[in-house]
Design a protein around this motif. Sequence first.
Motif, PDB file in Angstrom:
ATOM      1  N   TRP A   1       1.079 -86.709 -21.342  1.00 42.41           N
ATOM      2  CA  TRP A   1       0.831 -86.048 -20.051  1.00 42.41           C
ATOM      3  C   TRP A   1      -0.536 -86.385 -19.464  1.00 42.41           C
ATOM      4  CZ3 TRP A   1      -3.424 -82.915 -19.997  1.00 42.41           C
ATOM      5  CH2 TRP A   1      -3.919 -82.544 -21.255  1.00 42.41           C
ATOM      6  N   MET A   2      -1.457 -86.916 -20.273  1.00 42.76           N
ATOM      7  CA  MET A   2      -2.793 -87.303 -19.768  1.00 42.76           C
ATOM      8  C   MET A   2      -2.678 -88.730 -19.239  1.00 42.76           C
ATOM      9  SD  MET A   2      -5.063 -86.116 -23.078  1.00 42.76           S
ATOM     10  CE  MET A   2      -6.468 -87.118 -22.570  1.00 42.76           C
ATOM     11  N   ILE A   3      -2.626 -88.883 -17.929  1.00 45.39           N
ATOM     12  CA  ILE A   3      -2.339 -90.213 -17.392  1.00 45.39           C
ATOM     13  C   ILE A   3      -3.543 -90.725 -16.610  1.00 45.39           C
ATOM     14  CG2 ILE A   3      -0.733 -91.586 -16.037  1.00 45.39           C
ATOM     15  CD1 ILE A   3       1.431 -89.599 -16.699  1.00 45.39           C
ATOM     16  N   TYR A   4      -4.044 -91.871 -17.049  1.00 45.53           N
ATOM     17  CA  TYR A   4      -5.164 -92.533 -16.402  1.00 45.53           C
ATOM     18  C   TYR A   4      -4.577 -93.601 -15.490  1.00 45.53           C
ATOM     19  CZ  TYR A   4      -7.913 -90.265 -20.040  1.00 45.53           C
ATOM     20  OH  TYR A   4      -8.495 -89.328 -20.861  1.00 45.53           O
ATOM     21  N   LEU A   5      -4.684 -93.388 -14.186  1.00 47.18           N
ATOM     22  CA  LEU A   5      -4.087 -94.295 -13.203  1.00 47.18           C
ATOM     23  C   LEU A   5      -5.139 -95.294 -12.748  1.00 47.18           C
ATOM     24  CD1 LEU A   5      -2.526 -91.383 -11.153  1.00 47.18           C
ATOM     25  CD2 LEU A   5      -1.174 -93.011 -12.480  1.00 47.18           C
ATOM     26  N   MET A   6      -4.942 -96.555 -13.105  1.00 43.42           N
ATOM     27  CA  MET A   6      -5.910 -97.579 -12.732  1.00 43.42           C
ATOM     28  C   MET A   6      -5.216 -98.606 -11.831  1.00 43.42           C
ATOM     29  SD  MET A   6      -8.205 -96.777 -15.532  1.00 43.42           S
ATOM     30  CE  MET A   6      -9.334 -98.103 -15.256  1.00 43.42           C
ATOM     31  N   ARG A   7      -6.024 -99.232 -11.022  1.00 37.47           N
ATOM     32  CA  ARG A   7      -5.488-100.312 -10.192  1.00 37.47           C
ATOM     33  C   ARG A   7      -6.584-101.328  -9.939  1.00 37.47           C
ATOM     34  NH1 ARG A   7      -2.688-100.028  -4.150  1.00 37.47           N
ATOM     35  NH2 ARG A   7      -2.119-102.235  -4.160  1.00 37.47           N
ATOM     36  N   VAL A   8      -6.235-102.584 -10.084  1.00 41.53           N
ATOM     37  CA  VAL A   8      -7.168-103.672  -9.795  1.00 41.53           C
ATOM     38  C   VAL A   8      -6.838-104.213  -8.407  1.00 41.53           C
ATOM     39  CG1 VAL A   8      -8.010-105.919 -10.564  1.00 41.53           C
ATOM     40  CG2 VAL A   8      -7.212-104.246 -12.257  1.00 41.53           C
TER      41      VAL A   8
ATOM     42  N   THR B   1      -9.259 -86.140 -34.189  1.00 39.92           N
ATOM     43  CA  THR B   1      -8.060 -85.966 -33.351  1.00 39.92           C
ATOM     44  C   THR B   1      -7.388 -87.301 -33.048  1.00 39.92           C
ATOM     45  OG1 THR B   1      -8.885 -83.973 -32.284  1.00 39.92           O
ATOM     46  CG2 THR B   1      -7.282 -85.270 -31.048  1.00 39.92           C
ATOM     47  N   PRO B   2      -6.076 -87.405 -33.284  1.00 40.43           N
ATOM     48  CA  PRO B   2      -5.385 -88.610 -32.817  1.00 40.43           C
ATOM     49  C   PRO B   2      -5.123 -88.529 -31.322  1.00 40.43           C
ATOM     50  CG  PRO B   2      -3.836 -87.155 -33.926  1.00 40.43           C
ATOM     51  CD  PRO B   2      -5.184 -86.487 -34.011  1.00 40.43           C
ATOM     52  N   CYS B   3      -5.269 -89.661 -30.659  1.00 37.36           N
ATOM     53  CA  CYS B   3      -4.909 -89.765 -29.245  1.00 37.36           C
ATOM     54  C   CYS B   3      -3.887 -90.894 -29.136  1.00 37.36           C
ATOM     55  CB  CYS B   3      -6.133 -90.054 -28.376  1.00 37.36           C
ATOM     56  SG  CYS B   3      -5.745 -90.120 -26.608  1.00 37.36           S
ATOM     57  N   PHE B   4      -2.704 -90.562 -28.652  1.00 30.71           N
ATOM     58  CA  PHE B   4      -1.640 -91.548 -28.503  1.00 30.71           C
ATOM     59  C   PHE B   4      -1.654 -92.106 -27.088  1.00 30.71           C
ATOM     60  CE2 PHE B   4      -0.506 -88.734 -31.945  1.00 30.71           C
ATOM     61  CZ  PHE B   4      -0.071 -89.621 -32.921  1.00 30.71           C
ATOM     62  N   CYS B   5      -1.357 -93.388 -26.963  1.00 24.89           N
ATOM     63  CA  CYS B   5      -1.448 -94.035 -25.650  1.00 24.89           C
ATOM     64  C   CYS B   5      -0.402 -95.129 -25.504  1.00 24.89           C
ATOM     65  CB  CYS B   5      -2.846 -94.634 -25.451  1.00 24.89           C
ATOM     66  SG  CYS B   5      -3.022 -95.452 -23.855  1.00 24.89           S
ATOM     67  N   ARG B   6       0.348 -95.041 -24.417  1.00 16.15           N
ATOM     68  CA  ARG B   6       1.270 -96.117 -24.036  1.00 16.15           C
ATOM     69  C   ARG B   6       0.825 -96.629 -22.664  1.00 16.15           C
ATOM     70  NH1 ARG B   6       6.600 -94.249 -25.129  1.00 16.15           N
ATOM     71  NH2 ARG B   6       6.707 -95.689 -26.894  1.00 16.15           N
ATOM     72  N   THR B   7       0.688 -97.928 -22.546  1.00 16.93           N
ATOM     73  CA  THR B   7       0.208 -98.529 -21.304  1.00 16.93           C
ATOM     74  C   THR B   7       1.387 -99.027 -20.480  1.00 16.93           C
ATOM     75  OG1 THR B   7      -1.818 -99.168 -22.423  1.00 16.93           O
ATOM     76  CG2 THR B   7      -1.315-100.307 -20.366  1.00 16.93           C
TER      77      THR B   7
ATOM     78  N   ASP C   1      -4.365-104.561 -21.955  1.00 16.95           N
ATOM     79  CA  ASP C   1      -4.359-104.653 -23.422  1.00 16.95           C
ATOM     80  C   ASP C   1      -4.850-103.314 -23.991  1.00 16.95           C
ATOM     81  OD1 ASP C   1      -4.744-105.179 -26.104  1.00 16.95           O
ATOM     82  OD2 ASP C   1      -5.651-107.145 -25.780  1.00 16.95           O
ATOM     83  N   THR C   2      -3.899-102.514 -24.438  1.00 23.73           N
ATOM     84  CA  THR C   2      -4.204-101.137 -24.859  1.00 23.73           C
ATOM     85  C   THR C   2      -5.321-101.081 -25.904  1.00 23.73           C
ATOM     86  OG1 THR C   2      -1.855-100.705 -24.518  1.00 23.73           O
ATOM     87  CG2 THR C   2      -3.116 -98.989 -25.614  1.00 23.73           C
ATOM     88  N   LYS C   3      -5.301-101.999 -26.848  1.00 26.20           N
ATOM     89  CA  LYS C   3      -6.293-101.973 -27.928  1.00 26.20           C
ATOM     90  C   LYS C   3      -7.718-102.035 -27.394  1.00 26.20           C
ATOM     91  CE  LYS C   3      -4.726-105.704 -29.958  1.00 26.20           C
ATOM     92  NZ  LYS C   3      -3.648-105.978 -28.970  1.00 26.20           N
TER      93      LYS C   3
ATOM     94  N   THR D   1      -1.376-102.642 -11.217  1.00 27.22           N
ATOM     95  CA  THR D   1      -1.606-101.271 -11.688  1.00 27.22           C
ATOM     96  C   THR D   1      -1.555-101.249 -13.215  1.00 27.22           C
ATOM     97  OG1 THR D   1       0.764-100.823 -11.434  1.00 27.22           O
ATOM     98  CG2 THR D   1      -0.681-100.131  -9.639  1.00 27.22           C
ATOM     99  N   VAL D   2      -2.389-100.418 -13.809  1.00 25.41           N
ATOM    100  CA  VAL D   2      -2.401-100.211 -15.260  1.00 25.41           C
ATOM    101  C   VAL D   2      -2.552 -98.713 -15.501  1.00 25.41           C
ATOM    102  CG1 VAL D   2      -3.551-100.687 -17.454  1.00 25.41           C
ATOM    103  CG2 VAL D   2      -3.520-102.444 -15.675  1.00 25.41           C
ATOM    104  N   ASP D   3      -1.522 -98.112 -16.055  1.00 23.43           N
ATOM    105  CA  ASP D   3      -1.560 -96.668 -16.304  1.00 23.43           C
ATOM    106  C   ASP D   3      -1.541 -96.425 -17.808  1.00 23.43           C
ATOM    107  OD1 ASP D   3      -1.354 -96.457 -13.569  1.00 23.43           O
ATOM    108  OD2 ASP D   3       0.831 -96.205 -13.614  1.00 23.43           O
ATOM    109  N   TYR D   4      -2.489 -95.605 -18.249  1.00 24.68           N
ATOM    110  CA  TYR D   4      -2.520 -95.204 -19.654  1.00 24.68           C
ATOM    111  C   TYR D   4      -1.890 -93.824 -19.757  1.00 24.68           C
ATOM    112  CZ  TYR D   4      -5.994 -98.949 -19.775  1.00 24.68           C
ATOM    113  OH  TYR D   4      -6.647-100.146 -19.641  1.00 24.68           O
TER     114      TYR D   4
END
Lengths: 196, 196
Positions: free
Chosen positions: B103-110, B75-81, B42-44, B89-92
């Motif tokens: 281009w700033m990619i947060y690679l997450m994994r549960v 600064t605005p920060c844009f994010c698509r999950t 949930d991006t929010k 996996t959840v990548d921001y």
Amino acid sequence: MQNLCLELTHSVYPHDQIYGDYCPIQGYINCPPEDTFQYLADTKKLAEWTYSLRNPMLHGEPDLYRFTDQIGGTTPCFCRTVANREALTVDYHCAWDQPDHLWMIYLMRVVPAQLVLDKPGSVVLWVNCHHPFYTRNPYPETAVPGRNFWVGDAWPMFYAGHTVELQNLKLILEHRHAHGLPVLGTPAVAASEVTA
Amino acid sequence: MQNLCLELTHSVYPHDQIYGDYCPIQGYINCPPEDTFQYLADTKKLAEWTYSLRNPMLHGEPDLYRFTDQIGGTTPCFCRTVANREALTVDYHCAWDQPDHLWMIYLMRVVPAQLVLDKPGSVVLWVNCHHPFYTRNPYPETAVPGRNFWVGDAWPMFYAGHTVELQNLKLILEHRHAHGLPVLGTPAVAASEVTA
């Protein structure tokens, strides 16, 4: 927040803090992510790029292989690969001695380097977690008689060992990609692996 | 192999060797993996557990959000999950200033902790890769006028900052799980997030 971050940031970190509970390593491989994924997802290929897994034999369905783990002499190591082509995750669910509880899990993930490093190729992420069975063998009755070594005894060397293996993986995949060879190897090579 | 491993294994490792090219962190959270995944996907909710992302607003479809990143002032920060429910996996996919190149990619994994640590709950893996744009802003013309800070200037603090944020995530999820609360929060909390 600044104080919290300064307290956490150090010039050096002890081995146990970085590689005690988890063993995360990563690397760049100049090979397309789809090829890297295909290679990793082929369980038999562990005999090619790992240090000690040899002689893959299909042991059961679906996709359960029996290797010899030469770290343990004649110890069998069972492995079932769980891969997700969309997320590019490849997990090796393994165990020494018995195939019924595959608790040694090698969590791998291929990431397109174009996205995260602005260049072609793959980033490979690899994490092992320090399962309590590394500390005590849960099924000692299944061990090869006379063996006086347990896989978990090597946990402090996992960072180094996996780093060497990731380097193997890189060299194999970069060689095949650079020379336009099939990523899974030639049939001759594939055959010799199986009978080695 | 023993020599190779001994050469790689040290009592301490410098910060840049461990957190220079990649920033991998991990942690255990006593919350079911499905709930942890649902929350991360949930991006929010980034406004709840991150240090500096606030005021999520849907900016475009599919699922592109605009936050204010308070590290960069206004600064605005844009994010698509991008999430994969099967692989957990959840990548921001994020960027400061502009939404066209995330281009700033947060690679997450549960990872189900039952599998890898023999106990209920989740292991969360989180890796960032040192994209070259952290070193130089590729779209300086999109920056807020007068801003004299670039997100990549903070790269050496990512290990610490993400560790604090992972601790936030753990506290939020463990509290909700322990008290039987909805993992996404109560409607009142959710509403106050959006209007905060």
